[in-house]
Design an enzyme around this catalytic site. Structure first.
Site, short mmCIF file in Angstrom:
data_model
loop_
_atom_site.label_atom_id
_atom_site.label_comp_id
_atom_site.label_asym_id
_atom_site.label_seq_id
_atom_site.Cartn_x
_atom_site.Cartn_y
_atom_site.Cartn_z
N THR A 153 -7.00 2.30 3.37
CA THR A 153 -6.13 1.28 2.90
C THR A 153 -4.95 1.43 2.37
OG1 THR A 153 -7.24 1.36 0.63
CG2 THR A 153 -8.38 0.01 2.46
N ASP A 154 -4.61 2.65 1.84
CA ASP A 154 -3.35 2.89 1.22
C ASP A 154 -2.15 2.48 2.11
OD1 ASP A 154 -4.68 3.62 -0.83
OD2 ASP A 154 -4.13 5.98 -0.80
N THR A 210 -11.39 5.73 3.35
CA THR A 210 -12.67 5.68 2.44
C THR A 210 -13.58 5.26 2.69
OG1 THR A 210 -11.04 5.04 0.16
CG2 THR A 210 -13.16 4.29 -0.02
N1 ASP Z 1 -6.83 6.80 -0.31
C1 ASP Z 1 -7.80 6.04 0.34
C2 ASP Z 1 -6.84 5.90 1.89
O1 ASP Z 1 -5.97 5.52 1.86
C3 ASP Z 1 -8.01 4.67 -0.14
C4 ASP Z 1 -8.82 3.93 1.04
O2 ASP Z 1 -9.04 4.05 2.03
O3 ASP Z 1 -9.03 2.75 0.53
O4 ASP Z 1 -7.32 6.68 2.84
#
Ligand code: ASP
Length: 358
Positions: free
Chosen positions: A121-122, A42
């Protein structure tokens, strides 16, 4: 004072001044060199408007990411490499290996002082923990991401990136293992976990607390992580191209044992049970897990509960059944450690020791 004495004092003073100037200018020319390895997520995402939650991951280049962070180029000389471009739900062992190998190529160089990995973040905690076990340097490696895409009102990526670079250039970050910087907090790879699907304040280190706080390039450090990592780690992936399959089976009331059998039948070399409570599972699943262990599949009992440890021989007779207890590691990090552990033949008791030390 005689004239000759006055001259030598003047020469001495001018020497001090010139040495002082030299070190100030060479300090400037010694601005730390940081390499950003971008993997998507993200932080590199863009949406059509500032208020829509839908966005596309990995739409922003590294240069554009860095340009969006005022003053960051005063902290370090920054170079960027796009290693992958995925939402971290698509992070794979292949990409983790690629990132690890690139870091191990870069960090021995004299002109690289630290690495920042931009990441979704996932699954950030998994990549951070993997790198913590296989990076062979005590120079700082910092993972960073964001919860809001770059186009959002109050995007959190720019400040997170500024702080991550601020931590990567800080000599106090050396020797702490792989760190994650999100929302002003510095976490150890071993301890952090994502706790909210959408909040900016999503990462917590609930059992051990923070390594420190990052604030616009000024950092406070509280805790050095006590586990083995990086230069003290025995894991080496320099010649590894594939990691052994390890599956996670989620525990619940009336859990079906079939998933454990299916995992074994599909070639898993290890199974992590995200058990209920203290790594528990119902009798039918315990029987299936014992069958798996008897076939040589290593079974680790972890827990679906966010806080606490999983202890040996509490309600489950691990000694009799041949299981490993995950201690502090949650299921997803247990899977990383178990995959690395299975790269060479090890007794179950030796794998248990790894869970106590890493
Ligand atoms: N789905 C995204 C990822 O993990 C969420 C994020 O980056 O916050 O790439």
């Amino acid at each position: 004072m005689k004239r000759s004495q006055r001259i030598s004092v003047a020469v001495f003073l001018s020497l001090i001044v010139s040495v002082g100037c030299e070190s100030a200018s060479s300090n400037q020319s010694r601005k730390p060199n940081i390499v950003i390895l971008a993997t998507g997520g993200t932080i590199a995402g863009a949406g059509a408007t500032g208020t829509q939650s839908a966005y596309t991951s990995g739409a922003v280049t590294i240069d554009a990411m860095v340009d969006a962070v005022p003053g960051v180029k005063d902290l370090a000389n920054i170079k960027g490499e796009q290693v992958a471009n995925v939402g971290s739900q698509d992070m794979s062992f292949d990409i983790m290996l690629k990132v690890a190998k690139r870091i191990n190529e870069l960090l021995p160089k004299k002109d690289v002082d630290g690495i920042v990995v931009t990441h979704g973040t996932d699954t950030m905690e998994e990549t951070a923990y993997f790198l913590n076990l296989v990076v062979k340097s005590d120079k700082p490696v910092v993972l960073v991401g964001s919860m809001r895409p770059s186009t959002a009102v109050s995007a959190d990526g720019p400040l997170n990136l500024y702080n991550a670079i601020g931590v990567a250039v800080d000599p106090k970050s050396r020797g702490l293992g792989v760190l994650v910087v999100m929302n002003d907090w510095i976490h150890a790879a071993h301890s952090l976990t994502k706790t909210s699907t959408t909040d900016v304040q999503t990462f917590m280190s609930p059992l051990r607390g923070l390594v420190g706080i990052a604030a616009y390039g000024h950092n406070d450090y509280y805790n050095a992580p006590p586990w083995k990592h990086t230069t003290k780690s025995e894991f080496d992936v320099s010649n590894v191209t594939k990691l052994p399959r390890v599956d996670i089976v989620f525990g619940c009331a009336d859990m079906s044992p079939d998933l454990i059998d299916a995992s074994v039948n599909n070639g898993a070399k290890g199974i992590v049970i995200a058990g209920v409570g203290n790594g528990n599972m119902n009798k039918a699943s315990l029987d299936a897990a014992e069958r798996a262990a008897k076939k040589g599949v290593v079974v680790v009992r972890s827990s679906r509960v966010a806080l606490g440890t999983v202890g040996r021989n509490v309600e489950v007779k691990d000694d009799d059944m041949g299981f490993v207890a995950s201690d502090e590691l949650n299921p997803q990090k247990s899977r990383i450690l178990l995959s690395l552990a299975l790269l060479k033949p090890r007794q179950v008791s030796q794998i248990q020791d790894l869970f106590y030390s890493y």
